[in-house]
Design an enzyme around this catalytic site. Structure first.
Site, mmCIF file in Angstrom:
data_model
loop_
_atom_site.group_PDB
_atom_site.id
_atom_site.type_symbol
_atom_site.label_atom_id
_atom_site.label_comp_id
_atom_site.label_asym_id
_atom_site.label_seq_id
_atom_site.Cartn_x
_atom_site.Cartn_y
_atom_site.Cartn_z
ATOM 1 N N SER A 10 0.832 -1.207 0.000
ATOM 2 C CA SER A 10 0.000 0.000 0.000
ATOM 3 C C SER A 10 0.862 1.252 0.000
ATOM 4 O O SER A 10 1.624 1.498 0.937
ATOM 5 C CB SER A 10 -0.915 0.004 1.222
ATOM 6 O OG SER A 10 -1.586 1.248 1.316
ATOM 7 N N HIS A 35 -1.012 -1.304 -4.413
ATOM 8 C CA HIS A 35 -2.295 -0.951 -3.817
ATOM 9 C C HIS A 35 -2.336 0.560 -3.575
ATOM 10 O O HIS A 35 -1.480 1.109 -2.878
ATOM 11 C CB HIS A 35 -2.492 -1.699 -2.494
ATOM 12 C CG HIS A 35 -3.859 -1.575 -1.918
ATOM 13 N ND1 HIS A 35 -4.903 -2.390 -2.287
ATOM 14 C CD2 HIS A 35 -4.368 -0.706 -0.997
ATOM 15 C CE1 HIS A 35 -5.981 -2.058 -1.618
ATOM 16 N NE2 HIS A 35 -5.687 -1.025 -0.835
ATOM 17 N N ASP A 37 -4.651 3.600 -2.215
ATOM 18 C CA ASP A 37 -5.824 3.965 -1.423
ATOM 19 C C ASP A 37 -6.255 5.396 -1.731
ATOM 20 O O ASP A 37 -5.511 6.346 -1.474
ATOM 21 C CB ASP A 37 -5.511 3.850 0.070
ATOM 22 C CG ASP A 37 -5.396 2.408 0.525
ATOM 23 O OD1 ASP A 37 -6.359 1.660 0.330
ATOM 24 O OD2 ASP A 37 -4.345 2.039 1.079
ATOM 25 N N MET A 39 -8.849 8.287 -0.773
ATOM 26 C CA MET A 39 -9.732 8.665 0.329
ATOM 27 C C MET A 39 -10.257 10.084 0.104
ATOM 28 O O MET A 39 -9.482 10.983 -0.250
ATOM 29 C CB MET A 39 -8.991 8.561 1.658
ATOM 30 C CG MET A 39 -8.432 7.171 1.909
ATOM 31 S SD MET A 39 -7.741 6.929 3.564
ATOM 32 C CE MET A 39 -6.273 7.933 3.486
ATOM 33 N N HIS A 68 -8.019 1.300 -4.743
ATOM 34 C CA HIS A 68 -9.050 1.067 -3.722
ATOM 35 C C HIS A 68 -9.750 2.381 -3.433
ATOM 36 O O HIS A 68 -9.182 3.276 -2.802
ATOM 37 C CB HIS A 68 -8.371 0.499 -2.467
ATOM 38 C CG HIS A 68 -9.268 0.330 -1.300
ATOM 39 N ND1 HIS A 68 -8.793 0.219 -0.001
ATOM 40 C CD2 HIS A 68 -10.622 0.245 -1.200
ATOM 41 C CE1 HIS A 68 -9.800 0.079 0.819
ATOM 42 N NE2 HIS A 68 -10.928 0.097 0.127
ATOM 43 N N MET A 70 -11.990 4.529 -1.493
ATOM 44 C CA MET A 70 -12.700 4.770 -0.240
ATOM 45 C C MET A 70 -13.388 6.126 -0.365
ATOM 46 O O MET A 70 -13.063 7.097 0.296
ATOM 47 C CB MET A 70 -11.723 4.732 0.941
ATOM 48 C CG MET A 70 -11.228 3.330 1.238
ATOM 49 S SD MET A 70 -10.092 3.266 2.660
ATOM 50 C CE MET A 70 -8.553 3.660 1.832
ATOM 51 N N MET A 139 -11.632 -5.657 4.480
ATOM 52 C CA MET A 139 -10.926 -4.700 5.329
ATOM 53 C C MET A 139 -10.808 -5.307 6.724
ATOM 54 O O MET A 139 -11.808 -5.593 7.380
ATOM 55 C CB MET A 139 -11.676 -3.371 5.393
ATOM 56 C CG MET A 139 -11.661 -2.575 4.089
ATOM 57 S SD MET A 139 -9.990 -2.188 3.514
ATOM 58 C CE MET A 139 -9.365 -1.215 4.891
ATOM 59 N N ASP A 177 -6.762 -6.339 3.699
ATOM 60 C CA ASP A 177 -6.047 -5.080 3.883
ATOM 61 C C ASP A 177 -6.239 -4.576 5.308
ATOM 62 O O ASP A 177 -7.370 -4.333 5.729
ATOM 63 C CB ASP A 177 -6.585 -4.045 2.880
ATOM 64 C CG ASP A 177 -5.883 -2.700 2.985
ATOM 65 O OD1 ASP A 177 -4.886 -2.592 3.715
ATOM 66 O OD2 ASP A 177 -6.343 -1.758 2.314
#
Length: 210
Positions: A10, A35, A37, A39, A68, A70, A139, A177
């Site tokens: 990540s 990965h 993330d 957000m 990913h 979010m 998660m 994750d």
């Protein structure tokens, strides 16, 4: 434990000022995916990076980008993340009323569709679409922060997904994750994980793979 397990470090735990070097480090450490993330400050309290950053770092790695999301209402943003360089696009079932449409949007662009569930969300919440997705992300911490401890009951969800995967001959990858380190890695792999994500432990040198 499955034999062909993949590793997806990540970037959330990397030095944001030196992402090119972080990507090279991931490749040198035999990573299979990257990965990423995303957000938005709404679905989760924190803000990370978006399409411009992903687009700018795409040229620094040939590894598949496992993005990913979010974010709330991902259906409005999925095409732009694919354009930025995503190979996998994983969205949260808790963030949209249009999961089926999100999967269609991703597949129409020839990319892999993933569905993510927060720790308190049961596997049953996504059972209707398991046959359509390419990846299921469990998660194992509450999303939004790195460095948390793995929540033990989430390991049982990996087992449930592995059982369904086998019983119905589904092809999705099971990813996990959150809180994956040298102490917890064996547990999540034994439960049936296909892809594991690690950020803090990996970048701090507390997790070696291969």
């Amino acid at each position: 434990m499955k034999t062909d397990v993949k590793f997806s470090p990540s970037l959330l735990s990397a030095d944001f000022g030196s992402l090119e070097n972080a990507l090279k480090f991931c490749e040198d450490k035999h990573s299979d995916y990257i990965h990423i993330d995303v957000m938005d400050g709404h679905f989760v309290p924190q803000v990370s990076y978006g399409q411009p950053v992903i687009s700018s770092i795409r040229k620094y790695s040939k590894l598949p980008f496992d993005v990913h999301l979010m974010i709330e209402n991902p259906e409005f943003s999925i095409p732009s993340y694919i354009e930025a360089g995503a190979d996998f696009v994983t969205f949260h079932i808790e963030a949209t009323n249009h999961a089926d449409r999100c999967i269609q949007l991703i597949h129409e662009e020839g990319k892999k569709a993933g569905i993510a569930i927060c720790p308190a969300t049961p596997v049953s919440a996504i059972e209707e679409i398991l046959g359509q997705v390419d990846l299921v992300l469990v998660m194992s911490v509450n999303p939004g922060w790195g460095g948390q401890k793995l929540i033990p009951y989430t390991v049982e969800k990996i087992r449930k997904l592995a059982d369904i995967q086998k019983e119905r001959n589904y092809k999705y990858l099971i990813s996990v994750d959150g809180g994956v380190n040298k102490e917890t890695l064996k547990d999540v792999l034994d439960a049936g994980t296909d892809v594991f994500v690690s950020g803090s432990a990996f970048f701090k040198g507390n997790l070696e793979w291969k």
